[in-house]
Design an enzyme around this catalytic site. Structure first.
Site, PDB file in Angstrom:
ATOM      1  N   TYR A 152       0.832  -1.211   0.000  1.00 45.28           N
ATOM      2  CA  TYR A 152       0.000   0.000   0.000  1.00 45.28           C
ATOM      3  C   TYR A 152       0.868   1.264   0.000  1.00 45.28           C
ATOM      4  CZ  TYR A 152      -3.873   3.006   1.743  1.00 45.28           C
ATOM      5  OH  TYR A 152      -4.821   3.982   1.920  1.00 45.28           O
ATOM      6  N   LYS A 175       0.801   4.053  -2.878  1.00 46.63           N
ATOM      7  CA  LYS A 175       0.401   5.432  -2.585  1.00 46.63           C
ATOM      8  C   LYS A 175       1.533   6.418  -2.874  1.00 46.63           C
ATOM      9  CE  LYS A 175      -3.922   5.063  -1.280  1.00 46.63           C
ATOM     10  NZ  LYS A 175      -4.963   5.435  -2.269  1.00 46.63           N
TER      11      LYS A 175
HETATM   12  P1  NAP Z   1     -13.351   1.937   1.674  1.00 47.35           P
HETATM   13  O1  NAP Z   1     -14.339   2.329   2.715  1.00 47.35           O
HETATM   14  O2  NAP Z   1     -12.862   0.531   1.647  1.00 47.35           O
HETATM   15  O3  NAP Z   1     -13.952   2.336   0.239  1.00 47.35           O
HETATM   16  C1  NAP Z   1     -13.233   2.043  -0.934  1.00 47.35           C
HETATM   17  C2  NAP Z   1     -14.212   1.870  -2.059  1.00 47.35           C
HETATM   18  O4  NAP Z   1     -13.456   1.555  -3.236  1.00 47.35           O
HETATM   19  C3  NAP Z   1     -15.191   0.713  -1.821  1.00 47.35           C
HETATM   20  O5  NAP Z   1     -16.505   1.101  -2.146  1.00 47.35           O
HETATM   21  C4  NAP Z   1     -14.673  -0.352  -2.768  1.00 47.35           C
HETATM   22  O6  NAP Z   1     -15.683  -1.184  -3.299  1.00 47.35           O
HETATM   23  C5  NAP Z   1     -14.102   0.478  -3.891  1.00 47.35           C
HETATM   24  N1  NAP Z   1     -13.204  -0.312  -4.715  1.00 47.35           N
HETATM   25  C6  NAP Z   1     -12.291  -1.216  -4.330  1.00 47.35           C
HETATM   26  N2  NAP Z   1     -11.691  -1.771  -5.401  1.00 47.35           N
HETATM   27  C7  NAP Z   1     -12.244  -1.183  -6.497  1.00 47.35           C
HETATM   28  C8  NAP Z   1     -12.063  -1.334  -7.885  1.00 47.35           C
HETATM   29  N3  NAP Z   1     -11.181  -2.209  -8.401  1.00 47.35           N
HETATM   30  N4  NAP Z   1     -12.822  -0.577  -8.724  1.00 47.35           N
HETATM   31  C9  NAP Z   1     -13.722   0.288  -8.235  1.00 47.35           C
HETATM   32  N5  NAP Z   1     -13.948   0.470  -6.927  1.00 47.35           N
HETATM   33  C10 NAP Z   1     -13.217  -0.267  -6.059  1.00 47.35           C
HETATM   34  O7  NAP Z   1     -12.049   2.852   1.745  1.00 47.35           O
HETATM   35  P2  NAP Z   1     -11.878   4.383   2.205  1.00 47.35           P
HETATM   36  O8  NAP Z   1     -11.315   4.365   3.554  1.00 47.35           O
HETATM   37  O9  NAP Z   1     -13.085   5.165   1.904  1.00 47.35           O
HETATM   38  O10 NAP Z   1     -10.711   4.797   1.218  1.00 47.35           O
HETATM   39  C11 NAP Z   1     -10.915   5.565   0.027  1.00 47.35           C
HETATM   40  C12 NAP Z   1      -9.560   5.979  -0.516  1.00 47.35           C
HETATM   41  O11 NAP Z   1      -8.863   6.747   0.482  1.00 47.35           O
HETATM   42  C13 NAP Z   1      -8.641   4.796  -0.851  1.00 47.35           C
HETATM   43  O12 NAP Z   1      -7.871   5.087  -1.978  1.00 47.35           O
HETATM   44  C14 NAP Z   1      -7.765   4.696   0.377  1.00 47.35           C
HETATM   45  O13 NAP Z   1      -6.556   4.057   0.104  1.00 47.35           O
HETATM   46  C15 NAP Z   1      -7.608   6.165   0.707  1.00 47.35           C
HETATM   47  N6  NAP Z   1      -7.207   6.450   2.084  1.00 47.35           N
HETATM   48  C16 NAP Z   1      -7.993   6.082   3.142  1.00 47.35           C
HETATM   49  C17 NAP Z   1      -7.581   6.381   4.424  1.00 47.35           C
HETATM   50  C18 NAP Z   1      -8.390   6.030   5.642  1.00 47.35           C
HETATM   51  O14 NAP Z   1      -7.912   6.252   6.751  1.00 47.35           O
HETATM   52  N7  NAP Z   1      -9.594   5.516   5.513  1.00 47.35           N
HETATM   53  C19 NAP Z   1      -6.376   7.062   4.630  1.00 47.35           C
HETATM   54  C20 NAP Z   1      -5.606   7.419   3.552  1.00 47.35           C
HETATM   55  C21 NAP Z   1      -6.049   7.119   2.265  1.00 47.35           C
HETATM   56  P3  NAP Z   1     -15.979  -2.615  -2.612  1.00 47.35           P
HETATM   57  O15 NAP Z   1     -16.441  -2.311  -1.231  1.00 47.35           O
HETATM   58  O16 NAP Z   1     -17.019  -3.201  -3.483  1.00 47.35           O
HETATM   59  O17 NAP Z   1     -14.667  -3.344  -2.629  1.00 47.35           O
END
Ligand code: NAP
Length: 244
Positions: free
Chosen positions: A152, A156
């Site tokens: 990851y 990133k």
């Molecule tokens: P999340 O709740 O897991 O949501 C991610 C979404 O992306 C889910 O709806 C998932 O669908 C979808 N997804 C996964 N694989 C995909 C694909 N191949 N094509 C299309 N959609 C896909 O994650 P989040 O926490 O909201 O994170 C969103 C973004 O922020 C990510 O890039 C993550 O790395 C980044 N981020 C998050 C955090 C944090 O603390 N939460 C911190 C830094 C960065 P499914 O559920 O159907 O798999």
């Protein structure tokens, strides 16, 4: 009264079925944008769109044909594309001793190939249009390197290089490409972390709390709007001061 900040703008958000992507779609809409919510889970995308407004569609960001179709369908329906948010993401955390090649490839493919496809397809439209903004969701994990996240963190950090290279290629077409590095944000992704690990990470944040998805969405609104019209190739940290 002045018109909303993003009035008339057409936006696409990937991974918008839940978490940060869903909230980005919500807040963009609240600022006047028309939003296409795309997610691997088409039902989740449609359900989110039914609640928030906009259109929900199924799209796997790793699939070239589906990403081409996402952009083509948006342009044929709305006539333009102003903002593309590469947000979809997954984690497959494990120590180096335990991480498999499949764990590594899955994370690299969703984040790096997915973001690259989104940048390529969106900027192809925006450069002809002579305007547009692409926002790539990286992570502070890509700045600092998190143990258990070699896949990851690599993906990133890669998004940062991709953002800067793309920004240089399309800047003279008035197309901007920026990245956001969220810190610890309360979403289904982080709800899957062991509570002790979440608490330890939260305690290390100078602001002493995890962030909310709306706080990431606010940064996207800024980078989407003309408020940031002279900003490209940057990385905006949304982490409560973590790793400053
Ligand atoms: P999340 O709740 O897991 O949501 C991610 C979404 O992306 C889910 O709806 C998932 O669908 C979808 N997804 C996964 N694989 C995909 C694909 N191949 N094509 C299309 N959609 C896909 O994650 P989040 O926490 O909201 O994170 C969103 C973004 O922020 C990510 O890039 C993550 O790395 C980044 N981020 C998050 C955090 C944090 O603390 N939460 C911190 C830094 C960065 P499914 O559920 O159907 O798999």
């Amino acid at each position: 009264m002045s018109s909303p900040l993003l009035a008339g703008k057409i936006a696409v958000v990937t991974g918008a079925g839940q978490g940060i992507g869903r909230e980005i779609a919500h807040v963009l809409g609240a600022h006047g944008a028309t939003v296409v919510l795309a997610d691997l889970d088409a039902d989740a995308a449609r359900a989110a769109a039914a609640e928030l407004g906009g259109t929900g569609v199924g799209c796997d960001v790793t699939d070239e044909g589906q990403m081409e179709r996402l952009v083509a369908d948006t342009v044929s329906e709305h006539g333009r594309l102003d903002l593309f948010v590469n947000n979809a993401g997954i984690t497959r955390d494990a120590s180096l001793k335990k991480m498999t090649v499949a764990d590594f490839d899955a994370v690299i493919t969703v984040h790096l190939r997915g973001t690259w496809l989104g940048v390529r397809e969106a900027t192809a439209v925006m450069r002809e249009q002579k305007s547009g903004s692409v926002v790539n969701i990286s992570s502070l994990s890509g700045k600092s390197g998190n143990p258990g996240q070699t896949n990851y963190s690599a993906a990133k950090a890669g998004i940062v290089g991709l953002t800067k290279a793309a920004a240089k290629e399309v800047a003279h077409h008035n197309v901007r490409v920026n990245a956001i590095q969220p810190g610890l944000i309360r979403t289904p992704m982080t709800a899957a972390m062991p509570p002790a690990v979440f608490a330890e990470r939260e305690a290390a944040v100078p602001m002493k709390r995890a962030g909310e998805p709306a706080e990431v969405a606010g940064a996207v609104v800024f980078l989407a709007s003309d408020l940031s019209s002279y900003i490209t190739g940057t990385v905006l940290e949304v982490g409560g001061g973590r790793y400053m």
